[in-house]
Scaffold this motif. Structure first.
Motif, PDB file in Angstrom:
ATOM      1  N   MET A   1       0.847  -1.182   0.000  1.00 17.26           N
ATOM      2  CA  MET A   1       0.000   0.000   0.000  1.00 17.26           C
ATOM      3  C   MET A   1       0.890   1.242   0.000  1.00 17.26           C
ATOM      4  O   MET A   1       1.825   1.361   0.784  1.00 17.26           O
ATOM      5  CB  MET A   1      -0.905  -0.038   1.227  1.00 17.26           C
ATOM      6  CG  MET A   1      -1.800   1.157   1.350  1.00 17.26           C
ATOM      7  SD  MET A   1      -2.810   0.999   2.832  1.00 17.26           S
ATOM      8  CE  MET A   1      -4.299   1.654   2.209  1.00 17.26           C
ATOM      9  N   GLU A   2       0.578   2.146  -0.865  1.00 15.52           N
ATOM     10  CA  GLU A   2       1.356   3.374  -0.988  1.00 15.52           C
ATOM     11  C   GLU A   2       1.031   4.331   0.151  1.00 15.52           C
ATOM     12  O   GLU A   2      -0.117   4.567   0.474  1.00 15.52           O
ATOM     13  CB  GLU A   2       1.023   4.052  -2.324  1.00 15.52           C
ATOM     14  CG  GLU A   2       1.834   5.288  -2.569  1.00 15.52           C
ATOM     15  CD  GLU A   2       1.494   5.923  -3.907  1.00 15.52           C
ATOM     16  OE1 GLU A   2       1.807   7.103  -4.069  1.00 15.52           O
ATOM     17  OE2 GLU A   2       0.916   5.247  -4.764  1.00 15.52           O
ATOM     18  N   ARG A   3       2.074   4.865   0.766  1.00 13.13           N
ATOM     19  CA  ARG A   3       1.891   5.811   1.861  1.00 13.13           C
ATOM     20  C   ARG A   3       1.881   7.222   1.291  1.00 13.13           C
ATOM     21  O   ARG A   3       2.758   7.607   0.530  1.00 13.13           O
ATOM     22  CB  ARG A   3       3.022   5.684   2.873  1.00 13.13           C
ATOM     23  CG  ARG A   3       2.869   6.622   4.043  1.00 13.13           C
ATOM     24  CD  ARG A   3       4.120   6.592   4.919  1.00 13.13           C
ATOM     25  NE  ARG A   3       4.076   7.590   5.938  1.00 13.13           N
ATOM     26  CZ  ARG A   3       4.337   8.887   5.772  1.00 13.13           C
ATOM     27  NH1 ARG A   3       4.658   9.344   4.592  1.00 13.13           N
ATOM     28  NH2 ARG A   3       4.282   9.736   6.765  1.00 13.13           N
TER      29      ARG A   3
END
Length: 94
Positions: A1-3
């Motif tokens: 998941m991209e932060r």
């Protein structure tokens, strides 16, 4: 998941950009004063986090929906299907 960067990280980045990159290149007193005002505004925004209108608006929306459900009991079935968590929760926690 991209932060994604938090609001505080974005504001601090803007402050550093103005102070460290743009500021030294500004030649006129007016331009330097404007940059200083911008930095002040950004710091004020950073200090106000958590008290902004988004928090107030979410509270008002929740209260309005609660009153609507109370006035229209048939909506209870629809409300039961709604997600419990707010999509704003992640934004407000940042």
């Amino acid at each position: 998941m991209e932060r994604h960067p938090t609001q505080a990280e974005l504001i601090n980045s803007a402050i550093r950009t103005v102070e460290e990159i743009l500021g030294p290149e500004l030649r006129t007193q007016w331009a330097r004063a404007s940059a200083g005002q911008l930095v002040g505004l950004l710091k004020y925004t950073l200090a106000r986090q958590g008290t902004d209108s988004l928090t107030r608006q979410e509270g008002e929306l929740r209260a309005t929906l609660a009153a609507l459900y109370a006035a229209q009991p048939a909506l209870g079935d629809v409300a039961a299907e709604a997600p419990v968590a707010s999509p704003l929760d992640g934004l407000l926690a940042a």
